[in-house]
Enzyme design. Structure first.
Site, PDB file in Angstrom:
ATOM      1  N   HIS A   1       6.017  -1.119   1.929  1.00 44.42           N
ATOM      2  CA  HIS A   1       5.495  -0.203   2.949  1.00 44.42           C
ATOM      3  C   HIS A   1       6.600   0.492   3.739  1.00 44.42           C
ATOM      4  O   HIS A   1       6.361   1.502   4.388  1.00 44.42           O
ATOM      5  CB  HIS A   1       4.523  -0.924   3.890  1.00 44.42           C
ATOM      6  CG  HIS A   1       5.163  -1.881   4.851  1.00 44.42           C
ATOM      7  ND1 HIS A   1       5.199  -3.239   4.626  1.00 44.42           N
ATOM      8  CD2 HIS A   1       5.775  -1.693   6.035  1.00 44.42           C
ATOM      9  CE1 HIS A   1       5.803  -3.836   5.644  1.00 44.42           C
ATOM     10  NE2 HIS A   1       6.169  -2.915   6.503  1.00 44.42           N
TER      11      HIS A   1
ATOM     12  N   ASP B   1       3.632  -6.022  -1.920  1.00 48.82           N
ATOM     13  CA  ASP B   1       4.380  -5.399  -0.830  1.00 48.82           C
ATOM     14  C   ASP B   1       5.886  -5.618  -0.987  1.00 48.82           C
ATOM     15  O   ASP B   1       6.580  -5.980  -0.031  1.00 48.82           O
ATOM     16  CB  ASP B   1       3.903  -5.921   0.529  1.00 48.82           C
ATOM     17  CG  ASP B   1       4.383  -5.022   1.683  1.00 48.82           C
ATOM     18  OD1 ASP B   1       4.788  -3.874   1.410  1.00 48.82           O
ATOM     19  OD2 ASP B   1       4.372  -5.481   2.839  1.00 48.82           O
TER      20      ASP B   1
ATOM     21  N   SER C   1      10.408  -5.735   8.891  1.00 55.36           N
ATOM     22  CA  SER C   1       9.829  -5.694   7.553  1.00 55.36           C
ATOM     23  C   SER C   1      10.888  -5.620   6.468  1.00 55.36           C
ATOM     24  O   SER C   1      11.741  -4.739   6.484  1.00 55.36           O
ATOM     25  CB  SER C   1       8.908  -4.477   7.403  1.00 55.36           C
ATOM     26  OG  SER C   1       7.758  -4.607   8.189  1.00 55.36           O
TER      27      SER C   1
END
Length: 490
Positions: free
Chosen positions: A228, A262, A342
């Site tokens: 992402h 992801d 992230s």
């Protein structure tokens, strides 16, 4: 499971493996050229995933400011897959072959001798069968050679320095942990910070509009991050920049991505200054064990936080819609994780990467809040899944996930007694195993399944081609069923 959805269901479809093209078969007349143009480079395919009733989560990522220090949110969930930024290799021009037909009465080829002829100059009777046999052998041989060359050149696997035919086995991983024995947070930070990077990517047309974290996988220039973080830039041809511990910047290419897990693998050409991290094992973790999270939360590079493992094998989803969700068999931690973390590493006390920080729980009343901060519940993708996905991406530029070919309910309040199958799709592993609508799966390989999300995550911890055992309730009867998993790209 398949990813064609209803609002509260996960359909699963069997993998439709692309048919192999035997394009190198020999033409019976002219011997085929041993050269053929390479096939187009494969790119990862986007998949959508079903909605989930889990706690609201948001990937901890954060925007990078414009020239003026104005923060812009990074994407908070996996976006649709897009073609890799790597261009396909140029075709190889064919080499012309000498296919000249020399008639019996014509001049011989240069350097040849007139043999096998009668005194009148006409060919002897045995010559024509010999010529036909020779032509057949040459044609077949040329066809085989052409097929071999074509298969080598036009293989599904892309080529180039960013790829490895042997996957992780063909790259130079770090063999030793940074610390010989468990150390303090300060020792772990000192050892792992050189392996941690910041990822800056274009987002929705804005230069450097998304910011996240990553870490160096090997000495070959591969970087691990969350999908992402780079999905929008990869989908729209935007720039992706890797910034190392010394603030050196590198232009990065996307090797491959998986929206389902992801994860994304990047590649930089100039890798001499990069320090690879050591991969550990999340399977060896214990609840309560100290861990350290490193990354660039809120666009603050080289930030170190510490905590403990607060839960293992937590089935969670990220994303605000069915089409933007990924499923994680997560390592849960209370180490502070915020937007921008992230893709950064979660490491143990020896400095080994045991997970990829990916999402945080929010207290937004069921909504996804990209600006929400740490509330003590963060989630990391286990490093075992990173190993599998990275290995697949390095070989082919794409990743696969397992499916059984059934729809399972994922909406509403989980009852905790298993996952009920709503539909069995024909000609799928579920149908071949004899599963039926209404079956309730209570265990996968002996591990308890409480609801539909838990079943999806449990299946996705395995790989296509594996055979797993379901414990099911059919009415009041309990039975065990073995299912061989199919696979899909995503």
């Amino acid at each position: 499971m398949n990813d064609a959805h209803e609002s509260d269901r996960e359909p699963t479809e069997p993998l439709e493996a692309p048919a192999e093209d035997p394009a190198a078969a020999a033409d019976p007349a002219p011997a085929p050229s041993p050269w053929a143009p390479p096939g187009p480079g494969d790119v990862p395919l986007a998949e959508s995933v079903p909605s989930a009733p889990s706690a609201p989560l948001t990937p901890p990522s954060h925007p990078v400011p414009e020239p003026e220090p104005v923060a812009v949110p990074e994407p908070t969930m996996p976006l649709a897959m897009a073609p890799s930024l790597l261009p396909p290799p140029p075709p190889v021009p064919p080499t012309a072959a000498d296919l000249t037909v020399r008639l019996p009465g014509g001049p011989p080829a240069p350097g040849s001798h007139r043999t096998g002829r009668t005194g009148s100059g006409r060919p002897a009777g045995w010559v024509w069968p010999a010529v036909a046999a020779l032509a057949l052998v040459v044609g077949l041989g040329g066809g085989v050679l052409g097929a071999l060359v074509y298969d080598r050149v036009a293989d599904d696997s892309p080529s180039g320095p960013a790829y490895s035919d042997q996957g992780l086995g063909g790259v130079d991983l770090e063999p030793d942990a940074p610390l010989a024995a468990p150390g303090s947070v300060a020792a772990v930070a000192k050892a792992v910070l050189p392996s941690t990077v910041q990822i800056v990517a274009d987002y929705k047309g804005q230069s450097a509009g998304a910011s996240g974290s990553g870490w160096v996988l090997d000495k070959n220039g591969h970087i691990v991050t969350n999908n992402h973080v780079v999905a929008d830039a990869a989908a729209n041809g935007g720039e992706i920049t890797v910034v190392d511990h010394e603030r050196n910047q590198y232009r990065a290419k996307v090797v491959g991505r998986s929206s389902v897990y992801d994860l994304a693998i990047l590649y930089v050409d100039d890798k001499d200054k990069l320090t690879p991290a050591k991969l550990g094992y999340s399977s060896k973790l214990q609840v309560g064990e100290p861990v350290v999270a490193i990354g660039s939360p809120l666009n603050l590079p080289d930030t170190v936080t510490s905590g403990i493992v607060s839960y293992l094998h937590r089935p969670v989803t990220t994303g605000s819609s069915a089409d933007e969700s990924s499923y994680i068999d997560a390592v849960q931690t209370d180490a502070a994780i915020n937007p921008g973390n992230s893709g950064g590493p979660l490491v143990n006390q020896k400095g080994e990467v045991i997970g990829v920080n990916s999402a945080i729980a929010t207290a937004g009343g069921g909504s996804i809040d990209s600006e929400a901060g740490n509330i003590g519940v963060g989630f990391a993708i286990p490093v075992e899944q990173v190993r599998v996905t990275a290995d697949q991406i390095l070989k082919s530029g794409k990743a696969q996930y397992p499916v059984i070919g059934a729809q399972v309910a994922t909406g509403g309040q989980a009852r905790g007694d298993g996952a009920e199958l709503d539909e069995i799709l024909p000609r799928t592993p579920a149908a071949e195993a004899g599963l039926r609508k209404g079956d309730i799966i209570t265990h996968v390989n002996g591990d308890r399944v409480t609801d539909g999300i838990a079943l999806i995550v449990a299946i996705r911890t395995h790989q296509p081609g594996e055979t797993i055992e379901f414990t099911i309730l059919r009415g009041s009867a309990e039975k065990k069923v073995k299912v061989t998993l199919d696979g899909k790209n995503g």
